[in-house]
Design an enzyme around this catalytic site. Structure first.
Site, PDB file in Angstrom:
ATOM      1  CG  LEU A  17      -2.074  -1.098   0.925  1.00 48.88           C
ATOM      2  CD1 LEU A  17      -3.009  -1.069   2.368  1.00 48.88           C
ATOM      3  CD2 LEU A  17      -2.908  -0.794  -0.206  1.00 48.88           C
ATOM      4  NE  ARG A  18       4.616   0.328  -3.725  1.00 50.07           N
ATOM      5  CZ  ARG A  18       5.154  -0.742  -3.667  1.00 50.07           C
ATOM      6  NH1 ARG A  18       6.145  -1.136  -2.691  1.00 50.07           N
ATOM      7  NH2 ARG A  18       5.537  -1.529  -4.664  1.00 50.07           N
TER       8      ARG A  18
ATOM      9  CG  ASP B  87       7.186  -9.075   0.599  1.00 52.58           C
ATOM     10  OD1 ASP B  87       7.057 -10.339   0.365  1.00 52.58           O
ATOM     11  OD2 ASP B  87       6.903  -8.169  -0.101  1.00 52.58           O
TER      12      ASP B  87
ATOM     13  CG  HIS C  18       5.359 -13.900  -4.406  1.00 52.20           C
ATOM     14  ND1 HIS C  18       6.813 -14.421  -3.857  1.00 52.20           N
ATOM     15  CD2 HIS C  18       5.546 -12.513  -3.709  1.00 52.20           C
ATOM     16  CE1 HIS C  18       7.314 -13.340  -3.278  1.00 52.20           C
ATOM     17  NE2 HIS C  18       6.637 -12.455  -3.077  1.00 52.20           N
TER      18      HIS C  18
ATOM     19  CG  ASP D  66       3.967  -9.480  -4.800  1.00 54.78           C
ATOM     20  OD1 ASP D  66       4.016  -8.421  -4.221  1.00 54.78           O
ATOM     21  OD2 ASP D  66       4.934  -9.987  -5.396  1.00 54.78           O
TER      22      ASP D  66
ATOM     23  CG  HIS E  80       6.562   0.155  -8.715  1.00 61.18           C
ATOM     24  ND1 HIS E  80       7.451   0.526  -7.673  1.00 61.18           N
ATOM     25  CD2 HIS E  80       6.647  -1.191  -8.791  1.00 61.18           C
ATOM     26  CE1 HIS E  80       7.774  -0.447  -6.711  1.00 61.18           C
ATOM     27  NE2 HIS E  80       7.496  -1.667  -7.452  1.00 61.18           N
TER      28      HIS E  80
END
Lengths: 308, 186, 430
Positions: free
Chosen positions: C61-62, C150, C230, C303, C307
């Site tokens: 979510l940044r 992660d 993943h 995932d 960006h």
């Protein structure tokens, strides 16, 4: 002769066998021009060629520069240190600015694979890939084909051994694709650390012994060993590399009498190739350089039409 | 590469095989008249039909005096002034001129003289290859409508035509019957 | 105010329900399941699937730190539009979510601005540096549901062991992005014939498998719940399947893009296809599908990695890893249903109760009394992906322009309708 109009030369991968032959045939006319006292024709008068070399290069840049000038194009060179890239400008912005000055052909060298593809999507002018990372160096392969064909009159059916760091070599990749398209057999050789995964899917034979690669081959292409790879554990030392994978006279014992020795330069004398072999009678290393200008003239000439 | 001919083009054969042969014969005679020293002469045909004509003239000269005059091929593509405005990229053919150009008496040979731009390009091409002592021009047909101050030294026939007409010279060498064709372009 | 979802095909894998029914929602809970129900407001669901709210347990979510890529708010809007009622967000923010106060910030921010449930994942090590343990207890107390470094996997096996043991103390699973960083080195795509052709440095499958094996062994040693993020290659699927057979507490997730694409698609050097783990071979893709089908893989997770365009519009090797996925995940997964590979119930399980189980989120089903987290899916709606209309702040998807069939048309979170597709009117008066 066949020439489907193309905007960009990004790699040998895009070219058909017929198109490769057209380029080589066209290059013959330009080799004649380069032999004359007045080594210039007005074919590309008014065409602007920009050599954007973001990775150091002398040979290829000079070759393209001469090619453009012999065609009467206006040629300018931009290198990494002279560009705004080091000031933090993005590659896209740098290229768009160059194009905004009505550039017709951008000759582009970059250290990353796919960089030429990237620019070709961003720019409307023709992009000629002069080497992108470990991906392709199409004009080198074309001049190599030209040099082989000049000596042997044919390429189909020849056996060509490419020896050295196949994994990191764009010259190897473009030559493998080009030679296979022209019907030659290709062998690659080097330590297993330098043979990339799945390379046999490109239609080549793999061997780890240089003697096996050389035996019965019509052509041997030696690749430059990049000293900066030394710390990457691809080989223990330059000395050991040279001892097991360098081309010297002894290793040529089993070779054909009329074998051709090639090298894209610049040579590390005494590393991948012994001086007496590089300068010896089989070597066509300097022919490659001469032919490079003619082949690049053909490329600029053929691709200039697309920039209209 | 021969262009696809339009289906409804009207064609008239204005010069037949015999007449064409006679015209080539005349060209050879006049070249012989004006050029005493044949050893200095090189015939240079502008490809591709100029080359056929140059070879024919050389053959006639040989029949008349037993001398072989060297014949070269000139591709003027690289010297064209319309290179970049053409839609199709012209294919290059190798220029082959026997021996050096220096101090030679070059006779350019082409089938049709029209705007003069081809001849201008050919002269540039010859001059870049060396300093000829003299350049002359021989053509089979002069159709008029010059755009440059160029005149042939030897002309087979003057055929002034209208702007909606074109002229084409056919040669047996290309698998066609010798002759000059006048075409109306609809 | 009461709400009825009327006439939809209710698919609830937990309670093994698959039939046309109505669903009444009051005060944030499902109060009644049956026929002929009425309420103040109606969602007409005829022809739609009515399923437990979807959960995406692997989202970036940044926020805090990279709000130009995504925020908790924009990410939650993207989630709602993709049919997700809950998401779990990874700790690689700035500052890293490695203390209770950062976890607290995320939880508070989510309460203020998010449309869906947001479950923070805390870092296992301080600053995701792989050196010392983060304050796991604090984060657990403030709402962290799992722990993970992660994208910066813990390379030190001893630290991973201690992290697992300590996490177990607080009942939290450890999520592992399995990648041996030394082996992956400077790789940017799957190592194989395509990377060789493209001249790009490769990431061998072994760099993932080595760590999958290591972490399975550590889970066995510590008894901690291990979740493999993943999964990208056949070898990993085989190892996880075998570990599950041995009774080890391991779960796994797979992304829609690894199930859809292979390394062959990178021929265009499209940087939107640059992801980590990389897109691998067709054989790997088939093994992932098989793993999803036989339950070796428990969950689908996108995932979602937003960006900015400038970080992608560059040389392939210089571009950042990751693609967004919240708004395409379900539609891509429905392809497997349309192809007859997965049943609707299987897919819904892997996208709702499956992931809920991994994060130990309770009551995630369609049962009277359960919290009303419901997604309405139109399985046959054909549409073209248009990234310009995404609710996410970023556009880095390789699926732009793809024609897909089936999507979420309505998302209900805690009884509130948080998303309704404009082209599919579901609501009306009761």
């Amino acid at each position: 002769m066949a020439w489907g109009k193309r905007k960009d030369l990004l790699g040998i991968e895009d070219l058909s066998r017929e198109e490769i032959e057209t380029i080589l045939d066209t290059a013959e006319s330009f080799k004649d021009v380069s032999r004359r006292q007045i080594k210039k024709v007005p074919a590309l008068r008014g065409v602007t060629v920009v050599n954007l070399f973001l990775e150091p290069s002398t040979r290829t840049r000079t070759s393209f520069e001469l090619a453009g000038k012999r065609l009467s194009a206006d040629v300018i060179n931009i290198s990494a240190s002279g560009s705004s890239i080091i000031k933090g400008e993005s590659l896209k912005d740098t290229a768009c600015n160059i194009e905004a000055m009505n550039t017709d052909i951008l000759v582009f060298r970059h250290s990353k694979a796919g960089a030429a593809h990237f620019l070709s999507k961003v720019l409307k002018c023709s992009v000629v890939n002069a080497g992108d990372g470990a991906h392709e160096h199409p004009t080198q392969a074309l001049l190599d084909l030209y040099s082989i064909r000049e000596k042997t009159k044919r390429i189909e059916g020849l056996t060509v051994a490419i020896i050295g760091d196949i994994a990191h070599s764009r010259v190897a990749r473009s030559n493998i694709l080009a030679l296979r398209k022209m019907g030659a057999h290709v062998r690659v050789a080097g330590p297993a650390t330098m043979i990339p995964a799945g390379v046999e899917k490109l239609g080549v034979d793999v061997t780890y012994k240089i003697e096996e690669a050389v035996e019965g081959a019509d052509v041997v292409m030696m690749l430059r060993i990049q000293q900066e790879r030394q710390g990457k554990n691809l080989f223990p030392s330059i000395r050991e590399y040279s001892r097991f994978f360098g081309l010297n006279r002894a290793r040529l014992k089993g070779a054909k009498k009329d074998i051709l020795i090639m090298h894209p330069g610049p040579i590390n004398r005494g590393v991948e190739i012994a001086p007496d072999v590089a300068d010896g009678p089989y070597s066509i290393i300097l022919d490659q350089v001469t032919n490079g200008v003619a082949v690049r003239m053909a490329i600029l000439f053929l691709y200039s039409g697309a920039a209209l | 590469m021969p262009k696809k001919e339009k289906p409804n083009t009207r064609e008239v054969r204005i010069i037949d095989r015999e007449k064409m042969n006679a015209l080539i014969n005349q060209l050879a005679e006049r070249i012989l008249e004006k050029n005493q020293d044949l050893s200095e002469v090189t015939l240079v045909g502008i490809r591709s039909r100029g080359t056929h004509l140059a070879r024919r003239i050389a053959e006639k000269i040989f029949e008349k005096c037993g001398n072989r005059v060297p014949v070269g091929i000139l591709d003027i593509t690289l010297y064209r002034d319309d290179l970049r405005s053409r839609i199709d990229q012209p294919m290059l053919v190798r220029t082959e001129i026997p021996g050096p150009i220096e101090d030679r008496n070059i006779i350019l040979v082409d089938d049709v003289l029209f705007t003069g731009r081809t001849i201008r390009a050919a002269m540039d091409g010859i001059m870049d290859m060396g300093r000829a002592r003299m350049i002359q021009l021989a053509v089979l047909v002069d159709r008029g409508f010059r755009e440059l101050p160029i005149r042939a030294n030897y002309t087979g026939e003057y055929v002034p035509i209208k702007s909606d007409q074109t002229i084409r010279v056919r040669f047996a060498e290309d698998g066609e019957e010798d002759g000059v064709i006048l075409r109306e372009v609809p | 105010m009461s709400l009825v979802i009327k006439g939809g095909r209710v698919i609830d894998p937990v309670n093994r329900v698959d039939k046309v029914m109505d669903l009444r929602i009051e005060k944030g809970r499902i109060t009644r399941i049956g026929r002929g129900l009425s309420a103040d407001k109606v969602l007409y669901a005829s022809g739609l699937w009515v399923v437990p709210g979807l959960i995406d347990i692997h989202v970036h979510l940044r926020e805090p730190g990279f709000e130009y890529k995504e925020t908790i708010e924009t990410g939650s809007h993207a989630a709602a539009a993709g049919g997700f009622a809950a998401i779990a967000c990874m700790p690689n923010t700035n500052p890293v979510n490695d203390t209770g106060s950062v976890t607290d910030f995320i939880v508070t921010q989510a309460r203020k601005s998010a449309l869906v449930h947001v479950f923070p994942v805390g870092a296992l090590s301080r600053g995701q540096k792989g050196e010392t343990l983060a304050e796991i207890g604090d984060m657990a107390e403030r709402g962290a549901v799992a722990l993970s470094d992660d994208g910066k996997p813990v390379m030190n096996a001893e630290l991973m062991r201690r992290g697992m043991e300590y996490a177990r103390t607080f009942g939290l699973p450890v999520i592992s992005h399995c990648e041996d960083m030394n082996l992956a080195a400077e790789g940017v795509m799957h190592e194989g014939e395509v990377s060789t052709r493209l001249g790009l440095p490769g990431i061998p499958s072994a760099s993932e498998e080595v760590m999958v094996e290591r972490d399975i062994l550590l889970s066995e040693l510590t008894g901690a719940a291990l979740h493999i993020a993943h999964v990208s290659c056949k070898g990993s699927v085989d190892r996880i399947r075998e570990a599950k057979k041995r009774g080890i507490s391991v779960t796994a997730e797979v992304t829609p893009h690894h199930l859809t694409l292979t390394h062959e698609s990178l021929a265009s050097y499209d940087t939107n296809l640059k992801v980590n783990p990389p897109l691998r071979s067709e054989a790997d893709r088939q093994a992932l599908i098989e793993g999803l089908l036989d339950g070796t893989i428990d969950a689908v997770a996108s995932d979602h990695a937003p960006h900015n365009i400038a970080e992608k519009e560059t040389e392939f090797e210089n571009a950042v890893f990751g693609m967004i996925g919240l708004e395409t995940s379900l539609s891509l997964m429905l392809r497997l249903v349309h192809e007859g590979i997965l049943t609707p119930s299987q897919l819904i399980e892997r996208m709702s109760s499956g992931p809920a189980g991994i994060l130990r989120i309770r009551d995630w089903d369609l049962r009277e009394g359960a919290p009303a987290n419901v997604t309405l899916i139109h399985p046959g709606m054909v549409f073209n992906v248009d990234a310009d209309r995404f609710r996410s702040r970023s556009r880095n998807t390789p699926f732009n322009g793809w024609e897909l069939k089936g999507k979420a048309v309505c998302t209900v979170v805690s009884g509130k309708v948080v998303f309704e597709d404009k082209h599919w009117k579901t609501s009306g008066k009761g």
